[in-house]
Scaffold this motif. Structure first.
Motif, PDB file in Angstrom:
ATOM      1  N   PRO A 288       1.386  -1.444  -0.125  1.00 50.68           N
ATOM      2  CA  PRO A 288       0.032   0.045  -0.249  1.00 50.68           C
ATOM      3  C   PRO A 288       0.657   1.276  -0.104  1.00 50.68           C
ATOM      4  N   THR A 289       2.055   1.439   0.228  1.00 44.13           N
ATOM      5  CA  THR A 289       3.184   2.723   0.380  1.00 44.13           C
ATOM      6  C   THR A 289       3.288   3.197  -0.732  1.00 44.13           C
ATOM      7  N   VAL A 290       3.116   2.498  -1.915  1.00 45.06           N
ATOM      8  CA  VAL A 290       3.481   2.700  -3.214  1.00 45.06           C
ATOM      9  C   VAL A 290       2.569   3.827  -4.175  1.00 45.06           C
ATOM     10  N   GLN A 292      -0.324   4.905  -1.620  1.00 48.53           N
ATOM     11  CA  GLN A 292       0.009   6.082  -0.828  1.00 48.53           C
ATOM     12  C   GLN A 292       0.245   7.387  -1.340  1.00 48.53           C
ATOM     13  N   GLU A 293       1.930   6.643  -2.212  1.00 46.94           N
ATOM     14  CA  GLU A 293       2.650   7.777  -2.176  1.00 46.94           C
ATOM     15  C   GLU A 293       2.380   8.829  -3.393  1.00 46.94           C
ATOM     16  N   MET A 294       1.123   8.134  -4.388  1.00 48.40           N
ATOM     17  CA  MET A 294       1.354   8.081  -5.800  1.00 48.40           C
ATOM     18  C   MET A 294      -0.070   9.321  -5.617  1.00 48.40           C
ATOM     19  N   VAL A 295      -1.363   8.961  -4.936  1.00 43.08           N
ATOM     20  CA  VAL A 295      -2.055   9.464  -4.446  1.00 43.08           C
ATOM     21  C   VAL A 295      -1.415  10.920  -3.531  1.00 43.08           C
ATOM     22  N   ARG A 296      -0.862  10.721  -2.997  1.00 42.44           N
ATOM     23  CA  ARG A 296       0.246  12.351  -2.253  1.00 42.44           C
ATOM     24  C   ARG A 296       0.984  12.898  -2.751  1.00 42.44           C
ATOM     25  N   ILE A 297       1.504  12.458  -4.413  1.00 40.44           N
ATOM     26  CA  ILE A 297       2.741  13.860  -4.811  1.00 40.44           C
ATOM     27  C   ILE A 297       0.813  14.291  -6.017  1.00 40.44           C
ATOM     28  N   ALA A 298       0.120  13.577  -6.033  1.00 37.89           N
ATOM     29  CA  ALA A 298      -1.412  13.799  -7.443  1.00 37.89           C
ATOM     30  C   ALA A 298      -1.356  15.015  -6.543  1.00 37.89           C
ATOM     31  N   SER A 299      -2.281  14.721  -5.125  1.00 32.58           N
ATOM     32  CA  SER A 299      -3.291  15.463  -4.835  1.00 32.58           C
ATOM     33  C   SER A 299      -4.427  15.747  -5.394  1.00 32.58           C
ATOM     34  N   PRO A 300      -4.666  15.173  -6.539  1.00 31.67           N
ATOM     35  CA  PRO A 300      -6.002  14.644  -7.269  1.00 31.67           C
ATOM     36  C   PRO A 300      -6.796  16.136  -7.170  1.00 31.67           C
ATOM     37  N   ARG A 337       7.508  19.923   7.591  1.00 35.23           N
ATOM     38  CA  ARG A 337       7.423  19.365   8.840  1.00 35.23           C
ATOM     39  C   ARG A 337       6.623  18.372   9.124  1.00 35.23           C
ATOM     40  N   ALA A 338       5.580  18.133   7.648  1.00 33.28           N
ATOM     41  CA  ALA A 338       5.222  16.374   7.769  1.00 33.28           C
ATOM     42  C   ALA A 338       5.691  14.836   7.100  1.00 33.28           C
ATOM     43  N   PHE A 339       7.023  16.152   6.672  1.00 33.33           N
ATOM     44  CA  PHE A 339       7.585  14.729   5.390  1.00 33.33           C
ATOM     45  C   PHE A 339       8.803  14.697   5.411  1.00 33.33           C
ATOM     46  N   GLN A 346       8.594   8.570  -3.497  1.00 29.21           N
ATOM     47  CA  GLN A 346       9.651   6.949  -2.861  1.00 29.21           C
ATOM     48  C   GLN A 346       8.185   6.159  -2.551  1.00 29.21           C
ATOM     49  N   PRO A 347       9.083   5.140  -3.721  1.00 31.72           N
ATOM     50  CA  PRO A 347       7.115   4.013  -3.227  1.00 31.72           C
ATOM     51  C   PRO A 347       7.089   3.443  -2.211  1.00 31.72           C
ATOM     52  N   ASP A 348       8.535   3.772  -1.377  1.00 31.88           N
ATOM     53  CA  ASP A 348       8.503   2.766  -0.238  1.00 31.88           C
ATOM     54  C   ASP A 348       8.086   3.454   1.007  1.00 31.88           C
ATOM     55  N   ARG A 349       7.153   4.705   1.034  1.00 31.54           N
ATOM     56  CA  ARG A 349       7.267   6.047   1.822  1.00 31.54           C
ATOM     57  C   ARG A 349       7.006   4.888   3.167  1.00 31.54           C
ATOM     58  N   ILE A 350       7.157   5.246   4.486  1.00 27.15           N
ATOM     59  CA  ILE A 350       6.442   4.148   5.244  1.00 27.15           C
ATOM     60  C   ILE A 350       5.357   5.878   6.234  1.00 27.15           C
ATOM     61  N   GLU A 351       5.850   6.573   6.741  1.00 25.01           N
ATOM     62  CA  GLU A 351       5.521   7.946   6.999  1.00 25.01           C
ATOM     63  C   GLU A 351       4.680   8.525   6.107  1.00 25.01           C
ATOM     64  N   ASN A 352       3.389   8.631   6.191  1.00 25.54           N
ATOM     65  CA  ASN A 352       2.799   9.384   4.530  1.00 25.54           C
ATOM     66  C   ASN A 352       1.454  10.031   5.265  1.00 25.54           C
ATOM     67  N   PRO A 353       1.107  10.665   6.237  1.00 27.84           N
ATOM     68  CA  PRO A 353       0.466  11.806   6.541  1.00 27.84           C
ATOM     69  C   PRO A 353      -0.305  12.668   5.358  1.00 27.84           C
ATOM     70  N   HIS A 354      -0.130  12.160   4.804  1.00 24.11           N
ATOM     71  CA  HIS A 354      -0.692  12.827   3.194  1.00 24.11           C
ATOM     72  C   HIS A 354      -2.973  13.280   3.384  1.00 24.11           C
ATOM     73  N   VAL A 355      -2.780  14.335   2.533  1.00 20.45           N
ATOM     74  CA  VAL A 355      -4.363  15.183   3.067  1.00 20.45           C
ATOM     75  C   VAL A 355      -5.333  14.503   1.914  1.00 20.45           C
TER      76      VAL A 355
END
Length: 415
Positions: A288-290, A292-300, A337-339, A346-355
């Motif tokens: 699931p890390t990858v 979530q990382e795609m959703v973070r950088i996409a910020s749809p 401050r959060a990342f 980073q497809p293996d990013r563990i801490e990913n508090p994206h919004v």
């Protein structure tokens, strides 16, 4: 050393249409300036299609607070984003939906819809999604070179949306066409005029009423059947307007956001040799890390707005009751401050508090469906190809709300 503040154009359609592909198409320098220097920034607009002004919060922590504190930042007092007209905004000519309600009414609606998105319900969809993914990749392999947005990222989310809502197969082409048009009102390559946008919204609403009637007569295991059956003793929980409003909400959120996340994610994989190799290593069971990382950088969706319910101070700025406060999700997703190293994919990013999915009472209900769609489709694509290469430059949709990709040419080689 002195630095010059960048020109702030964070809500300009062309900022995103002409975005730099090396910064995910986002104005990261402007976002950084806001977070560091003006974390509560007053943005004024001079466009009849947009609201007059909004306070913009850009730090990850502040966005979490605004999204979760529905007593201070209300969703039910008008406006969803910076547009003057949104089909689910009842204070401005639209229809009530979950996203535009708070308190008990919001909880009642959410409880009905949540039953369609439980882990058990999502698992039931896996078989259908796997078949759609195989069909999509079959088509892509036959073409060889194609626009990733249309051939791969479009079809899977649309078919998934049709299944979740309960749209009959024979109606899906026209239904998806209306969704596409009202999701991109400022890009004339997709929607030629605002009249066309309004026509698409009208058609979608009329069809939603017809679909509701169909499900009353022939209930099935889908969201529309649950919506029309909600309530007790012959008293429906949701009005006809609320049902139509929630269909519009699900249609715009589910289809557009997943397509956007897949497209931005694929672009980053092709730009990042190490990340592409990581995907190949994990192609049989993507973590699931990858996703979530795609959703973070996409910020749809770059932002949503709330309305202040009382006077208060935020970062030294005086916010008055009735003021609009915009949560700039795209800036919060790159907050140092959060990342750790937020400007890296980073497809293996563990801490990913994206919004990107929101937080609190209005958090996206369909996030697990979207994650499952993306996991299955990328697994199928990588298992059946030996290479995926860019075949031309990426181009973006002209919009400052929805972060769509217009074209992503790729060439694939069968495994």
């Amino acid at each position: 050393m002195t630095t010059t503040a960048p020109e702030l154009r964070i809500f300009d359609y062309d900022t995103y249409a002409q975005g730099d592909p090396t910064t995910f198409g986002l104005p990261l320098e402007q976002y950084r300036h806001l977070r560091d220097e003006e974390p509560c920034f007053l943005q004024e607009f001079d466009d009849p299609m947009l609201i007059d002004r909004a306070w913009v919060v850009s730090r990850n922590e502040d966005i979490w607070e605004v999204d979760r504190n529905t007593e201070l930042y209300a969703a039910d007092r008008g406006y969803v984003n910076i547009w003057q007209v949104v089909p689910i905004d009842p204070k401005n000519g639209g229809l009530p939906a979950m996203l535009t309600t708070d308190g008990p009414r919001h909880r009642e609606q959410r409880q009905v819809l949540a039953k369609a998105f439980t882990p058990g319900m999502v698992r039931k969809l896996e078989g259908k999604f796997r078949k759609y993914a195989k069909d999509v990749v079959d088509d892509a392999l036959e073409k060889g070179t194609f626009n990733f947005v249309h051939t791969i990222a479009h079809n899977m989310p649309m078919e998934a949306l049709g299944d979740v809502l309960g749209v009959p197969q024979e109606d899906r082409a026209k239904f998806f066409g209306w969704v596409d048009k009202f999701a991109a009102p400022f890009d004339t390559r997709i929607t030629a005029s605002f009249d066309e946008v309004m026509e698409a919204i009208g058609n979608l609403m009329v069809y939603s009423e017809e679909l509701a009637e169909l499900k009353r007569a022939n209930p099935a295991d889908d969201v529309m059947s649950r919506l029309v059956a909600s309530g007790e003793g012959g008293n429906p929980l949701m009005s006809a307007d609320e049902i139509v409003g929630n269909v519009a909400l699900l249609a715009s959120g589910a289809a557009e956001s997943t397509r956007t996340a897949m497209s931005h994610g694929m672009h980053e994989l092709m730009r990042n040799e190490k990340a592409m190799a990581w995907m190949r290593t994990h192609q049989d069971n993507l973590p699931p890390t990858v996703i979530q990382e795609m959703v973070r950088i996409a910020s749809p969706f770059t932002h949503l707005v709330r309305t202040a319910t009382r006077d208060h101070e935020l970062h030294g700025k005086q916010i008055k009751e009735g003021d609009i406060v915009a949560m700039l999700f795209a800036a919060g997703n790159f907050d140092e401050r959060a990342f750790d190293r937020p400007d890296e994919f980073q497809p293996d990013r563990i801490e990913n508090p994206h919004v990107s999915f929101g937080r609190g009472a209005h958090k996206c209900l369909g996030q697990h469906v979207a994650a499952l769609e993306m996991k299955i489709l990328f697994e199928e694509l990588f298992q059946r190809t030996s290479s995926i290469e860019p075949a031309g430059p990426i181009s973006y949709v002209r919009d400052a709300y929805s972060r769509g990709v217009y074209e992503l040419p790729v060439t694939i080689t069968p495994a």
